[in-house]
Enzyme design. Sequence first.
Site, PDB file in Angstrom:
ATOM      1  CG  ASP A  99      -0.271  -0.253   2.513  1.00 31.76           C
ATOM      2  OD1 ASP A  99       0.806  -0.883   2.522  1.00 31.76           O
ATOM      3  OD2 ASP A  99      -0.775   0.190   3.557  1.00 31.76           O
ATOM      4  CG  ASP A 102       6.570   5.824   5.714  1.00 35.82           C
ATOM      5  OD1 ASP A 102       7.155   6.883   5.482  1.00 35.82           O
ATOM      6  OD2 ASP A 102       5.855   5.679   6.716  1.00 35.82           O
ATOM      7  NE  ARG A 164      -5.730  -2.715   8.944  1.00 32.62           N
ATOM      8  CZ  ARG A 164      -4.411  -2.536   8.882  1.00 32.62           C
ATOM      9  NH1 ARG A 164      -3.865  -2.100   7.779  1.00 32.62           N
ATOM     10  NH2 ARG A 164      -3.633  -2.810   9.910  1.00 32.62           N
TER      11      ARG A 164
HETATM   12  C1  PRP Z   1       2.955  -0.327   6.575  1.00 30.85           C
HETATM   13  C2  PRP Z   1       2.799  -0.554   5.086  1.00 30.85           C
HETATM   14  C3  PRP Z   1       4.137  -1.112   4.691  1.00 30.85           C
HETATM   15  C4  PRP Z   1       5.086  -0.440   5.645  1.00 30.85           C
HETATM   16  C5  PRP Z   1       5.805   0.668   4.949  1.00 30.85           C
HETATM   17  O1  PRP Z   1       2.681  -1.514   7.236  1.00 30.85           O
HETATM   18  O2  PRP Z   1       1.760  -1.455   4.799  1.00 30.85           O
HETATM   19  O3  PRP Z   1       4.187  -2.511   4.834  1.00 30.85           O
HETATM   20  O4  PRP Z   1       4.323   0.063   6.740  1.00 30.85           O
HETATM   21  O5  PRP Z   1       6.656   1.337   5.814  1.00 30.85           O
HETATM   22  P1  PRP Z   1       8.235   1.429   5.629  1.00 30.85           P
HETATM   23  O6  PRP Z   1       8.510   1.799   4.197  1.00 30.85           O
HETATM   24  O7  PRP Z   1       8.597   2.545   6.590  1.00 30.85           O
HETATM   25  O8  PRP Z   1       8.836   0.129   6.033  1.00 30.85           O
HETATM   26  P2  PRP Z   1       2.347  -1.597   8.792  1.00 30.85           P
HETATM   27  O9  PRP Z   1       3.590  -1.988   9.542  1.00 30.85           O
HETATM   28  O10 PRP Z   1       1.683  -0.329   9.239  1.00 30.85           O
HETATM   29  O11 PRP Z   1       1.359  -2.838   8.890  1.00 30.85           O
HETATM   30  P3  PRP Z   1      -0.055  -3.073   8.158  1.00 30.85           P
HETATM   31  O12 PRP Z   1       0.220  -3.255   6.686  1.00 30.85           O
HETATM   32  O13 PRP Z   1      -0.576  -4.320   8.796  1.00 30.85           O
HETATM   33  O14 PRP Z   1      -0.935  -1.863   8.418  1.00 30.85           O
END
Ligand code: PRP
Length: 178
Positions: A99, A102, A164
């Site tokens: 999704d 970051d 979500r």
């Molecule tokens: C979010 C997103 C990515 C990750 C990106 O997941 O879905 O997997 O963070 O961040 P980064 O580039 O800083 O590593 P999250 O850990 O929030 O879990 P989720 O998908 O279950 O919401």
Amino acid sequence: MDCCERILIDEGSLAKRVSEMAGRINADYEGKRLTVVGILKGSFVFIADLMRRITLENVEVDFMKVSSYGPFTDAMDAISVTQDLDADVRDKHVLIVEDILDTGRTIAFLLGTLKARGPASVKVCALMDKPGRRLVEIEADYTGFRIPDEFVVGYGLDYAQKYRHLPYIGVLRKDLVK
Ligand code: PRP
């Protein structure tokens, strides 16, 4: 919905962009065996819409879940796989679907993990990219939207596991963030 101070990407824009991304993927993987790997939980809405626009004959979908590194560490080795793929990806083309890209740490970890399994290729498809937050030098091969550094929810993305289900991407109201 009143949890958001504004809508950043509306439903129509999401549908249009997801179709465009699927079109590129269909062209790039024509005649190849593709395994689309959704990273849970955040990718579940995006991957559902994306998959329904994939027209390849030889495509499978699988899922992985990774632990997040938590707020107190910058170390990538703090990430681990908490739910693995069902299938072997050796000699298959792998497309990781996220999704949001970051800091880049999750994708960097996943690329390392999946490349070690002997796939034909591994690429990354991210609906959103926050380039301003990057800590690891990494880019997606397919990017939907470059967005500013704001807290976004909806279309799979959460705040404390809520929101979500929103059909759009919105900027969360600051007073709701603890
Ligand atoms: C979010 C997103 C990515 C990750 C990106 O997941 O879905 O997997 O963070 O961040 P980064 O580039 O800083 O590593 P999250 O850990 O929030 O879990 P989720 O998908 O279950 O919401």
